[in-house]
Design a protein around this motif. Sequence first.
Motif, mmCIF file in Angstrom:
data_model
loop_
_atom_site.group_PDB
_atom_site.id
_atom_site.type_symbol
_atom_site.label_atom_id
_atom_site.label_comp_id
_atom_site.label_asym_id
_atom_site.label_seq_id
_atom_site.Cartn_x
_atom_site.Cartn_y
_atom_site.Cartn_z
ATOM 1 N N ALA A 6 -5.780 3.604 0.998
ATOM 2 C CA ALA A 6 -6.671 2.767 0.281
ATOM 3 C C ALA A 6 -7.594 2.041 1.033
ATOM 4 C CB ALA A 6 -5.622 1.566 -0.240
ATOM 5 N N LEU A 7 -7.349 1.801 2.171
ATOM 6 C CA LEU A 7 -8.474 1.299 2.958
ATOM 7 C C LEU A 7 -9.613 2.395 3.154
ATOM 8 C CD1 LEU A 7 -9.593 -0.715 5.109
ATOM 9 C CD2 LEU A 7 -8.213 0.599 6.912
ATOM 10 N N GLY A 8 -9.406 3.503 3.442
ATOM 11 C CA GLY A 8 -10.410 4.501 3.636
ATOM 12 C C GLY A 8 -11.311 4.871 2.280
ATOM 13 N N LEU A 9 -10.548 4.556 1.031
ATOM 14 C CA LEU A 9 -11.152 4.570 -0.266
ATOM 15 C C LEU A 9 -12.163 3.455 -0.409
ATOM 16 C CD1 LEU A 9 -8.377 5.986 -2.585
ATOM 17 C CD2 LEU A 9 -10.547 7.268 -1.651
ATOM 18 N N VAL A 10 -11.484 2.353 -0.133
ATOM 19 C CA VAL A 10 -12.470 1.154 -0.129
ATOM 20 C C VAL A 10 -13.774 1.038 0.768
ATOM 21 C CG1 VAL A 10 -12.479 -1.389 0.444
ATOM 22 C CG2 VAL A 10 -10.657 -0.525 -0.853
ATOM 23 N N ILE A 11 -13.371 1.677 1.926
ATOM 24 C CA ILE A 11 -14.667 1.714 2.929
ATOM 25 C C ILE A 11 -15.692 3.020 2.269
ATOM 26 C CG2 ILE A 11 -15.385 2.623 5.036
ATOM 27 C CD1 ILE A 11 -12.694 1.009 6.063
ATOM 28 N N ALA A 12 -15.226 3.887 2.036
ATOM 29 C CA ALA A 12 -15.886 5.011 1.435
ATOM 30 C C ALA A 12 -16.593 4.732 0.048
ATOM 31 C CB ALA A 12 -15.115 6.291 1.164
ATOM 32 N N SER A 44 -19.692 -6.913 0.219
ATOM 33 C CA SER A 44 -18.500 -7.071 -0.648
ATOM 34 C C SER A 44 -17.380 -5.970 -0.257
ATOM 35 C CB SER A 44 -19.084 -6.430 -2.222
ATOM 36 O OG SER A 44 -19.681 -7.472 -2.879
ATOM 37 N N MET A 45 -17.737 -4.981 0.137
ATOM 38 C CA MET A 45 -16.864 -3.944 0.856
ATOM 39 C C MET A 45 -16.338 -4.769 2.251
ATOM 40 S SD MET A 45 -16.279 -1.855 3.804
ATOM 41 C CE MET A 45 -17.976 -1.424 3.938
ATOM 42 N N ALA A 46 -17.138 -5.353 2.807
ATOM 43 C CA ALA A 46 -16.844 -6.151 4.085
ATOM 44 C C ALA A 46 -15.905 -7.159 4.013
ATOM 45 C CB ALA A 46 -17.696 -6.265 5.046
ATOM 46 N N LEU A 47 -16.109 -7.760 2.668
ATOM 47 C CA LEU A 47 -15.116 -8.905 2.418
ATOM 48 C C LEU A 47 -13.823 -8.505 1.977
ATOM 49 C CD1 LEU A 47 -15.117 -12.048 2.005
ATOM 50 C CD2 LEU A 47 -15.905 -11.793 -0.202
ATOM 51 N N VAL A 48 -13.842 -7.542 1.181
ATOM 52 C CA VAL A 48 -12.362 -6.787 0.620
ATOM 53 C C VAL A 48 -11.681 -6.457 1.902
ATOM 54 C CG1 VAL A 48 -11.475 -4.851 -0.703
ATOM 55 C CG2 VAL A 48 -13.207 -6.484 -1.726
ATOM 56 N N VAL A 49 -12.207 -5.614 2.533
ATOM 57 C CA VAL A 49 -11.621 -5.135 4.102
ATOM 58 C C VAL A 49 -10.920 -6.318 4.663
ATOM 59 C CG1 VAL A 49 -11.841 -4.064 5.955
ATOM 60 C CG2 VAL A 49 -12.694 -2.944 4.009
ATOM 61 N N TRP A 50 -11.780 -7.410 4.900
ATOM 62 C CA TRP A 50 -11.476 -8.477 5.706
ATOM 63 C C TRP A 50 -10.098 -9.368 4.801
ATOM 64 C CZ3 TRP A 50 -11.079 -13.526 3.927
ATOM 65 C CH2 TRP A 50 -10.736 -14.526 5.064
ATOM 66 N N TYR A 51 -10.242 -9.500 3.845
ATOM 67 C CA TYR A 51 -9.356 -10.144 2.923
ATOM 68 C C TYR A 51 -7.997 -9.427 2.911
ATOM 69 C CZ TYR A 51 -7.047 -13.255 -0.575
ATOM 70 O OH TYR A 51 -6.245 -13.893 -1.333
ATOM 71 N N GLY A 52 -8.123 -8.025 2.574
ATOM 72 C CA GLY A 52 -7.052 -7.311 2.235
ATOM 73 C C GLY A 52 -6.363 -6.705 3.409
ATOM 74 N N ILE A 54 -7.619 -7.245 7.279
ATOM 75 C CA ILE A 54 -7.741 -8.118 8.584
ATOM 76 C C ILE A 54 -7.134 -9.243 8.727
ATOM 77 C CG2 ILE A 54 -9.321 -9.097 10.006
ATOM 78 C CD1 ILE A 54 -11.187 -6.572 9.442
ATOM 79 N N ARG A 55 -7.392 -10.107 7.460
ATOM 80 C CA ARG A 55 -6.852 -11.459 7.547
ATOM 81 C C ARG A 55 -5.617 -11.824 7.424
ATOM 82 N NH1 ARG A 55 -4.867 -14.872 3.487
ATOM 83 N NH2 ARG A 55 -5.168 -13.211 1.992
ATOM 84 N N PRO A 56 -4.441 -10.945 6.906
ATOM 85 C CA PRO A 56 -3.161 -10.905 6.940
ATOM 86 C C PRO A 56 -2.495 -10.569 8.474
ATOM 87 C CG PRO A 56 -3.536 -9.464 5.344
ATOM 88 C CD PRO A 56 -4.876 -9.773 6.021
ATOM 89 N N LEU A 57 -3.213 -10.149 9.202
ATOM 90 C CA LEU A 57 -2.832 -9.779 10.815
ATOM 91 C C LEU A 57 -2.438 -11.010 11.440
ATOM 92 C CD1 LEU A 57 -5.251 -6.688 11.772
ATOM 93 C CD2 LEU A 57 -2.867 -6.622 11.013
ATOM 94 N N ASP A 58 -1.441 -11.026 12.243
ATOM 95 C CA ASP A 58 -0.970 -12.224 13.163
ATOM 96 C C ASP A 58 -1.585 -11.771 14.451
ATOM 97 O OD1 ASP A 58 -0.107 -14.319 14.320
ATOM 98 O OD2 ASP A 58 1.965 -13.401 14.459
ATOM 99 N N LEU A 59 -2.804 -12.452 14.972
ATOM 100 C CA LEU A 59 -3.462 -12.215 16.107
ATOM 101 C C LEU A 59 -3.212 -13.154 17.239
ATOM 102 C CD1 LEU A 59 -6.899 -10.811 14.800
ATOM 103 C CD2 LEU A 59 -4.962 -9.595 15.376
ATOM 104 N N THR A 60 -2.044 -13.741 17.138
ATOM 105 C CA THR A 60 -1.994 -14.830 18.020
ATOM 106 C C THR A 60 -1.096 -14.261 19.153
ATOM 107 O OG1 THR A 60 0.508 -15.351 16.905
ATOM 108 C CG2 THR A 60 -1.460 -16.568 16.377
ATOM 109 N N GLY A 61 -1.178 -15.012 20.271
ATOM 110 C CA GLY A 61 -0.825 -14.448 21.562
ATOM 111 C C GLY A 61 0.608 -15.001 21.809
ATOM 112 N N PRO A 62 1.124 -14.540 22.925
ATOM 113 C CA PRO A 62 2.669 -14.683 23.020
ATOM 114 C C PRO A 62 2.775 -16.329 23.201
ATOM 115 C CG PRO A 62 1.836 -13.907 25.191
ATOM 116 C CD PRO A 62 0.832 -13.627 24.145
#
Length: 68
Positions: A6-12, A44-52, A54-62
């Motif tokens: 799905a990510l590849g299709l959105v980016i393409a 728009s593609m960048a926003l969809v990729v971020w929202y779908g 990148i945003r849900p990733l938990d990027l906090t440190g220990p």
Amino acid sequence: MDSRVALGLVIAAGVVLPGVADYFLHQAGFETAGAVVWGVGYASMALVVWYGWIRPLDLTGPGGGTEP
């Protein structure tokens, strides 16, 4: 559908569709409209990729460690 597919299709789609529209608008003499279509489509593609994906990733440190 696998998330990676799905990510590849959105980016393409976010690169190819605005690019083709930009090409045809440019050939028809609407250079500015083509640039706007390309920019809005790519953003728009960048926003969809971020929202779908990148945003849900938990990027906090220990946490809970000792502070220096």
